[in-house]
Scaffold this motif. Sequence first.
Motif, PDB file in Angstrom:
ATOM      1  N   TYR A   9      50.427  72.669 -23.966  1.00 53.94           N
ATOM      2  CA  TYR A   9      50.570  74.052 -23.508  1.00 53.94           C
ATOM      3  C   TYR A   9      50.958  74.096 -22.024  1.00 53.94           C
ATOM      4  O   TYR A   9      51.863  74.840 -21.635  1.00 53.94           O
ATOM      5  CB  TYR A   9      49.264  74.821 -23.760  1.00 53.94           C
ATOM      6  N   LEU A  10      50.297  73.300 -21.204  1.00 54.55           N
ATOM      7  CA  LEU A  10      50.619  73.274 -19.772  1.00 54.55           C
ATOM      8  C   LEU A  10      52.057  72.808 -19.548  1.00 54.55           C
ATOM      9  O   LEU A  10      52.778  73.377 -18.730  1.00 54.55           O
ATOM     10  CB  LEU A  10      49.638  72.366 -19.024  1.00 54.55           C
ATOM     11  N   GLN A  11      52.484  71.789 -20.280  1.00 57.83           N
ATOM     12  CA  GLN A  11      53.860  71.299 -20.144  1.00 57.83           C
ATOM     13  C   GLN A  11      54.854  72.355 -20.608  1.00 57.83           C
ATOM     14  O   GLN A  11      55.873  72.589 -19.948  1.00 57.83           O
ATOM     15  CB  GLN A  11      54.038  70.000 -20.939  1.00 57.83           C
ATOM     16  N   GLN A  12      54.564  72.997 -21.724  1.00 57.78           N
ATOM     17  CA  GLN A  12      55.449  74.040 -22.263  1.00 57.78           C
ATOM     18  C   GLN A  12      55.606  75.204 -21.275  1.00 57.78           C
ATOM     19  O   GLN A  12      56.695  75.755 -21.129  1.00 57.78           O
ATOM     20  CB  GLN A  12      54.848  74.557 -23.575  1.00 57.78           C
ATOM     21  N   THR A  99      35.187  69.607 -25.241  1.00 58.92           N
ATOM     22  CA  THR A  99      36.603  69.419 -24.901  1.00 58.92           C
ATOM     23  C   THR A  99      37.356  70.742 -24.832  1.00 58.92           C
ATOM     24  O   THR A  99      38.574  70.759 -24.744  1.00 58.92           O
ATOM     25  CB  THR A  99      37.313  68.495 -25.920  1.00 58.92           C
ATOM     26  N   VAL A 100      36.628  71.858 -24.859  1.00 55.51           N
ATOM     27  CA  VAL A 100      37.252  73.185 -24.886  1.00 55.51           C
ATOM     28  C   VAL A 100      37.630  73.629 -23.479  1.00 55.51           C
ATOM     29  O   VAL A 100      36.888  73.427 -22.524  1.00 55.51           O
ATOM     30  CB  VAL A 100      36.302  74.223 -25.538  1.00 55.51           C
ATOM     31  N   ALA A 101      38.787  74.252 -23.367  1.00 54.15           N
ATOM     32  CA  ALA A 101      39.262  74.859 -22.119  1.00 54.15           C
ATOM     33  C   ALA A 101      39.757  76.267 -22.474  1.00 54.15           C
ATOM     34  O   ALA A 101      39.978  76.569 -23.648  1.00 54.15           O
ATOM     35  CB  ALA A 101      40.392  74.024 -21.516  1.00 54.15           C
ATOM     36  N   PRO A 102      39.975  77.123 -21.485  1.00 46.89           N
ATOM     37  CA  PRO A 102      40.401  78.488 -21.801  1.00 46.89           C
ATOM     38  C   PRO A 102      41.885  78.632 -22.154  1.00 46.89           C
ATOM     39  O   PRO A 102      42.384  79.743 -22.266  1.00 46.89           O
ATOM     40  CB  PRO A 102      40.048  79.266 -20.532  1.00 46.89           C
ATOM     41  N   ILE A 103      42.561  77.518 -22.354  1.00 46.13           N
ATOM     42  CA  ILE A 103      43.983  77.542 -22.736  1.00 46.13           C
ATOM     43  C   ILE A 103      44.207  76.547 -23.860  1.00 46.13           C
ATOM     44  O   ILE A 103      43.357  75.696 -24.123  1.00 46.13           O
ATOM     45  CB  ILE A 103      44.902  77.196 -21.533  1.00 46.13           C
TER      46      ILE A 103
END
Length: 154
Positions: A9-12, A99-103
Amino acid sequence: MLDTPITRYLQQEGVNFLLLPHNKPARTIQEAAEERGVEPHQMVKSILLRDMGGLHVLACVPGTRQVDPKKVRTLFGCRRMTCADAQDVEEVTGLTIGTVAPIGLRQTLPVVFDLSLSHYQTVNISSGDRMAGIELAMQDLVQLCAPLYGDICR
């Protein structure tokens, strides 16, 4: 490069981030901070909460603080809100507890940040894998997950 829903997601989205690999899997915020060489308060802890009607909310607080489900419940006008169990976390987020993050979540969820996070310039979130964390600019994280803000810590 580590391949998880969060890193993809961050790369996209073209967001700059720093991958912080661990030498061993982290089971606690303290262990993750030590592995990444950062202070525990720089970590963003993401806790999935749910109400009786099936509403899920992701509550994010500094690593050294605890979420107060009653405060989150008040923000969303729910009668009762509790921490989701491991199976619920995996089904809703696509990630395991710890391992959860808000994205990079399986589905779009309301996200609420504790007000204290608004003072941070840089934060650490989970990468979606127990063997690495991610450091990124707080403004990028806010832009990606568009959180509500509230006083949600105990």
